[in-house]
Design a protein around this motif. Structure first.
Motif, PDB file in Angstrom:
ATOM      1  N   THR A   1       0.834  -1.208   0.000  1.00  0.00           N
ATOM      2  CA  THR A   1       0.000   0.000   0.000  1.00  0.00           C
ATOM      3  C   THR A   1       0.866   1.255   0.000  1.00  0.00           C
ATOM      4  N   THR A   2       1.911   1.252   0.840  1.00  0.00           N
ATOM      5  CA  THR A   2       2.767   2.438   0.913  1.00  0.00           C
ATOM      6  C   THR A   2       3.422   2.711  -0.433  1.00  0.00           C
ATOM      7  N   ILE A   3       3.962   1.656  -1.040  1.00  0.00           N
ATOM      8  CA  ILE A   3       4.647   1.835  -2.327  1.00  0.00           C
ATOM      9  C   ILE A   3       3.660   2.357  -3.371  1.00  0.00           C
ATOM     10  N   GLU A   4       2.451   1.801  -3.379  1.00  0.00           N
ATOM     11  CA  GLU A   4       1.469   2.254  -4.378  1.00  0.00           C
ATOM     12  C   GLU A   4       1.017   3.679  -4.111  1.00  0.00           C
ATOM     13  N   SER A   5       0.948   4.051  -2.837  1.00  0.00           N
ATOM     14  CA  SER A   5       0.541   5.434  -2.545  1.00  0.00           C
ATOM     15  C   SER A   5       1.597   6.420  -3.026  1.00  0.00           C
ATOM     16  N   LEU A   6       2.815   5.942  -3.208  1.00  0.00           N
ATOM     17  CA  LEU A   6       3.875   6.814  -3.728  1.00  0.00           C
ATOM     18  C   LEU A   6       3.910   6.773  -5.253  1.00  0.00           C
ATOM     19  N   GLY A   7       2.961   6.067  -5.832  1.00  0.00           N
ATOM     20  CA  GLY A   7       2.926   5.961  -7.289  1.00  0.00           C
ATOM     21  C   GLY A   7       3.826   4.861  -7.817  1.00  0.00           C
ATOM     22  N   GLY A   8       4.210   3.931  -6.950  1.00  0.00           N
ATOM     23  CA  GLY A   8       5.117   2.872  -7.352  1.00  0.00           C
ATOM     24  C   GLY A   8       4.431   1.523  -7.438  1.00  0.00           C
ATOM     25  N   THR A   9       5.213   0.509  -7.763  1.00  0.00           N
ATOM     26  CA  THR A   9       4.671  -0.851  -7.825  1.00  0.00           C
ATOM     27  C   THR A   9       5.596  -1.798  -7.068  1.00  0.00           C
ATOM     28  N   LEU A  10       5.052  -2.955  -6.720  1.00  0.00           N
ATOM     29  CA  LEU A  10       5.832  -3.952  -5.986  1.00  0.00           C
ATOM     30  C   LEU A  10       5.691  -5.301  -6.686  1.00  0.00           C
ATOM     31  N   HIS A  11       6.802  -5.981  -6.918  1.00  0.00           N
ATOM     32  CA  HIS A  11       6.766  -7.319  -7.502  1.00  0.00           C
ATOM     33  C   HIS A  11       7.587  -8.271  -6.661  1.00  0.00           C
ATOM     34  N   VAL A  12       7.088  -9.474  -6.519  1.00  0.00           N
ATOM     35  CA  VAL A  12       7.831 -10.476  -5.769  1.00  0.00           C
ATOM     36  C   VAL A  12       8.197 -11.601  -6.718  1.00  0.00           C
ATOM     37  N   ASN A  13       9.408 -12.075  -6.582  1.00  0.00           N
ATOM     38  CA  ASN A  13       9.904 -13.137  -7.418  1.00  0.00           C
ATOM     39  C   ASN A  13      10.563 -14.143  -6.489  1.00  0.00           C
ATOM     40  N   THR A  14      10.275 -15.409  -6.651  1.00  0.00           N
ATOM     41  CA  THR A  14      10.871 -16.353  -5.707  1.00  0.00           C
ATOM     42  C   THR A  14      11.192 -17.674  -6.383  1.00  0.00           C
ATOM     43  N   GLN A  15      12.199 -18.342  -5.851  1.00  0.00           N
ATOM     44  CA  GLN A  15      12.523 -19.685  -6.309  1.00  0.00           C
ATOM     45  C   GLN A  15      12.703 -20.535  -5.063  1.00  0.00           C
ATOM     46  N   LEU A  16      11.942 -21.578  -5.002  1.00  0.00           N
ATOM     47  CA  LEU A  16      11.958 -22.410  -3.806  1.00  0.00           C
ATOM     48  C   LEU A  16      13.380 -22.917  -3.546  1.00  0.00           C
ATOM     49  N   GLY A  17      13.860 -22.705  -2.332  1.00  0.00           N
ATOM     50  CA  GLY A  17      15.185 -23.174  -1.972  1.00  0.00           C
ATOM     51  C   GLY A  17      16.307 -22.258  -2.401  1.00  0.00           C
ATOM     52  N   ARG A  18      16.008 -21.291  -3.298  1.00  0.00           N
ATOM     53  CA  ARG A  18      17.074 -20.442  -3.824  1.00  0.00           C
ATOM     54  C   ARG A  18      17.019 -19.024  -3.266  1.00  0.00           C
ATOM     55  N   GLY A  19      15.816 -18.553  -2.974  1.00  0.00           N
ATOM     56  CA  GLY A  19      15.740 -17.200  -2.422  1.00  0.00           C
ATOM     57  C   GLY A  19      14.573 -16.411  -2.978  1.00  0.00           C
ATOM     58  N   THR A  20      14.483 -15.158  -2.515  1.00  0.00           N
ATOM     59  CA  THR A  20      13.360 -14.303  -2.897  1.00  0.00           C
ATOM     60  C   THR A  20      13.882 -12.916  -3.254  1.00  0.00           C
ATOM     61  N   ARG A  21      13.244 -12.328  -4.265  1.00  0.00           N
ATOM     62  CA  ARG A  21      13.607 -10.968  -4.662  1.00  0.00           C
ATOM     63  C   ARG A  21      12.334 -10.132  -4.695  1.00  0.00           C
ATOM     64  N   THR A  22      12.327  -9.036  -3.967  1.00  0.00           N
ATOM     65  CA  THR A  22      11.204  -8.115  -4.024  1.00  0.00           C
ATOM     66  C   THR A  22      11.682  -6.857  -4.740  1.00  0.00           C
ATOM     67  N   THR A  23      10.976  -6.454  -5.769  1.00  0.00           N
ATOM     68  CA  THR A  23      11.389  -5.285  -6.532  1.00  0.00           C
ATOM     69  C   THR A  23      10.376  -4.164  -6.364  1.00  0.00           C
TER      70      THR A  23
END
Lengths: 684, 122
Positions: free
Chosen positions: A524-546
């Motif tokens: 919500t905070t990111i969107e209120s700033l006019g931004g977007t949030l994406h999550v990318n994950t690979q089981l056992g390998r890690g997670t990336r939030t952009t």
């Protein structure tokens, strides 16, 4: 010395101290890892010393004392009397935190109490006794700092600002009777000599966040002018023409006594401070001289700085003025159109491009490197990792990428949320990692890159990742989605379920999915700033939030729409298209009224109803509507009419309006009328 | 005794926002006007202690209304409701006799601070 108005230095003290404290955090952490510690220690020592000097000038005894004792610990390390062990680092961090807390107390409290200071200082001393081999014999490495620059009683009261009371010394011609708002108690005024038909010199300054400052000064001169004959600098005419920088002075000839003058001044809002002095008949009328401070605060006093420290509120004022210029420009354009003078267009275009240039220059000044907020993150991650018994290597890259400070301010919490998630739920324990044949030490990275008008911030870890199937199952179990919906979801869509409020609050889900609390708030905070949030994950390998964030805020293209009798603005960026609907376009379904848009049914809402405005849209052949896209959703909003597109400067709302859902800000139109900007995404 | 307030603004929304600010036992909103003519009429009728006056209103502007009200009572206490970019209009209103002004978007405590200062003015 008692003539120095310490209040002027208070904000400087706070901002500089906090900068030194930030730098100290980095130095302290570097001591732990750097091969050559001596440079870190030197830096650290210098920062503590600067804080000590400033605190002593300001009369903040406990800050001065603790900084001094921390210097001793540093000196022990420097001289080889003590080792830079983890305990030493922790002790320095504890001392640092206490200093930081007290500086904030100076900022916030009327009379900072510096609670627990004795205990903290005692702890630092005890630590030093226990760890420094030669500490007991060693003489104190530094002479104590100079005694407080001002006597205690000159300080405190009214937000820690200086209040001087009593008649001016006889030997100074223009002695200052300085006082500060809000109120000058009546009994003090009565003690002052009444003065029949006298000349007064009055100078005043407005608060930096004063709205419409020229009008405020104009009002002040009018009110004071009612008491007698007035000459002012700047003159009323100059102020009317907008030549005003926030302070003004005047000479008043009046038979009103001092209490009348002070009452008139106290009746004015937004005055930061004022001075009134009697002018004797033979006295010279030059402005009063104010004694310069006799002690330097901060090392900057020894060299001419290449940069200026500017209060952020001053920049806000700039932006407001650019906003006013835009308003005036649109007004001129309307007049040019109304009177049919196209030859004005060229000049107006030039004016417009100059305003844009000015705007971008001011926006540039508002830009600050990401480092401003991330400098503390290594410390945060270290603390989090320690709490969670994880071993983590934290990497920061792209710290010089710049963003508007307003965006930076609101990014701190979301980024800490993401880092906390990575540390707590992403990275496995060292033992687990070894079992999984992963390096024992986990990795957490925060990196930023600029992409045109956007900044991409990645928070990633090499932890266990998120099991999308488990996320789906939990969402079904919680009744958020049906099994069929889960089946139809893409990997990405299913991942975004963790951002739905109510999903991530469960302990169990947090535990299983490895992602936790507060993702909905982050999104919500990111969107209120006019931004977007994406999550990318690979089981056992890690997670990336952009996070994709706009670099700047404030000027926006809006569409003006009418809902009789009001006009509202809608950010163009939220709209896909405007359409005009016929009655036959509406279809009813279980989900309410729908229309077909690009072959897909989307819901239709009446904007009037969403805003709880009275009245009905009349029957008409065509219904104007906005098609809005918000996240994955699309919907249409019925309005009375479109009024055209405008480039608007959006001001944030203050209380109580800021609490109203669905309002994004306020803008001013060419005719001077304020128009609310709707946060249409969150209305339906 | 509660301070009597008259609110003149053509937008219901704004009037409601201002009314909310005065929701306290210290104040009593005695009337509302949606244009300048009505504002002057209501002033005559209700004799409020404080009038909040939008600058831009249909039929008769806030500034003209201030002039008319000041003609009726030179000590009338009128607070102009202005917006960004209206400084020169505010000055004109002060010249006409307005006691003070507030700037939209309104902050409740700021509005009350100014109203109290105006009420206590001699």
């Amino acid at each position: 010395m008692s003539d120095v108005d310490l209040s002027k230095y208070k904000s400087l003290f706070i901002s500089e101290s906090l900068e030194h404290l930030d730098a100290m955090t980095q130095n302290i952490l570097d001591i732990e890892t750097a091969p050559d510690k001596s440079e870190c220690i030197e830096d650290l020592f210098r920062h503590a010393h600067s804080i000590k000097g400033m605190a002593s000038s300001m009369g903040y005894g406990p800050i001065e004392k603790l900084a001094h004792h921390l210097e001793d610990v540093m000196d022990d390390i420097r001289k080889g009397r003590a080792k830079a062990t983890t305990e030493t680092i922790d002790a320095l961090l504890r001392g640092h935190d206490a200093l930081e807390k007290w500086v904030h107390e100076v900022e916030e409290a009327k009379e900072p109490a510096f609670a627990g200071s004795e205990e903290v200082i005692r702890q630092v001393d005890a630590f030093r006794q226990a760890h420094a081999s030669a500490a007991k014999q060693a003489p104190a490495p530094h002479p104590p700092a100079a005694p407080p620059a001002a006597p205690e009683e000159d300080f405190g009261g009214l937000d820690g600002e200086v209040v001087k009371v009593g008649p001016a010394p006889a030997e100074t011609k223009a002695s200052s009777l300085s006082q500060l708002l809000p109120e000058w108690p009546d009994d003090h005024i009565k003690k002052a000599e009444p003065a029949p038909t006298r000349q007064w010199y009055i100078s005043a300054k407005l608060k930096t966040d004063t709205e419409a400052p020229a009008a405020r000064a104009f009002l002040a001169l009018k009110r004071i002018g009612n008491l007698g004959k007035l000459e002012s600098k700047p003159s009323i005419e100059e102020i009317r023409a907008g030549k005003f920088d926030g302070s003004f002075s005047m000479q008043l000839a009046t038979d009103a006594d001092l209490s009348k003058i002070t009452a008139a001044l106290n009746g004015l809002a937004d005055l930061r401070e004022y001075q009134i002095e009697p002018i004797e008949a033979e006295a010279d009328r030059s402005a009063p001289t104010v004694a310069a401070p006799t002690s330097d605060i901060g090392p900057a006093a020894y060299e001419i700085p290449h940069t200026l420290r500017v209060e952020t509120r001053a920049l806000d004022r700039f932006i407001n003025m650019v906003g006013e210029l835009l308003t005036v420009k649109s007004g001129l354009r309307e007049i040019a159109r109304a009177i049919g003078r196209p030859e004005l267009d060229g000049r107006l275009d030039r004016l417009e491009s100059l305003i844009h240039e000015l705007h971008s220059q001011v926006m540039d000044i508002r830009m600050m490197p990401l480092e401003t907020i991330t400098a503390r993150f290594p410390r945060t991650v270290r603390d989090l990792a320690k709490q969670a018994h994880k071993e983590i290597e934290f990497q920061l890259t792209g710290q010089d990428v710049e963003l508007d400070r307003a965006i930076l301010e609101r990014l701190v919490d979301p980024l800490i949320h993401l880092l906390r998630n990575s540390v707590d739920h992403g990275v496995e324990s060292p033992e687990q990692r070894e079992r999984l044949r992963k390096p024992r030490v986990g990795k957490v990275v925060l990196s930023a890159t600029r992409e045109k008008d956007f900044v991409a911030i990645d928070v990633l870890d090499d932890g266990k990742g998120i099991d999308v199937e488990v996320v789906k199952e939990s969402a079904i179990a919680k009744g958020i989605i049906s099994a069929e919906e889960a089946e139809a979801m893409t990997h990405e869509e299913a991942l975004m379920l963790i951002c739905i409020p109510g999903f991530s609050t469960s302990e169990q889900v947090t535990f299983i999915s490895g992602r936790g609390v507060g993702m909905d708030i982050v999104k919500t905070t990111i969107e209120s700033l006019g931004g977007t949030l994406h999550v990318n994950t690979q089981l056992g390998r890690g997670t990336r939030t952009t996070l994709m964030l706009p670099r700047t805020v404030a000027i926006m293209n809006v569409l003006l729409v009418r809902l009789d009798p009001q006009v509202f603005a809608v950010p163009i960026s939220k709209l896909i298209r405007t359409v005009e609907l016929k009655r036959s376009d509406f279809q009813s379904s279980q989900r309410g009224r729908m229309i077909l848009f690009e072959g897909e049914p989307i819901p239709v809402h009446n904007l009037r109803k969403l805003l709880s405005m009275p009245g009905e849209s009349n029957d008409r052949p065509l219904y104007p509507a906005l098609v809005v896209e918000h996240g994955q959703r699309r919907f249409a909003l019925l309005v009375d009419d479109f009024m055209g597109q405008e480039e608007a400067f959006i001001r944030p709302l203050g209380r109580p309006l800021s609490r109203i859902e669905g309002l994004a800000g306020v803008m001013t139109r060419g005719d001077g009328k304020p128009v609310f900007v709707l946060d249409v995404g969150n209305l339906a | 005794m509660a301070i009597k307030v008259l609110i003149a603004d053509d937008a219901v929304f704004m009037r409601n926002m201002i009314k909310e600010v005065f929701e306290s036992p210290d104040f009593q909103v005695v009337g509302e006007a949606s244009n300048g003519i009505e504002a002057v009429e209501k002033y005559k009728e209700l004799k409020p202690d404080i009038t909040t006056m939008d600058i831009v209103m249909p039929h008769k502007s806030g500034i003209e209304s201030v002039r008319d009200i000041i003609k009726l009572n030179k000590d009338a206490k009128i607070i102009m409701c202005s917006a960004l970019g209206q400084e020169s209009l505010v000055m004109e209103a002060i010249e006409a006799g307005a006691a003070d002004f507030i700037v939209k978007p309104f902050k409740a405590d700021k509005v009350l601070e100014i109203v109290r200062k105006v009420v206590n003015m001699e």
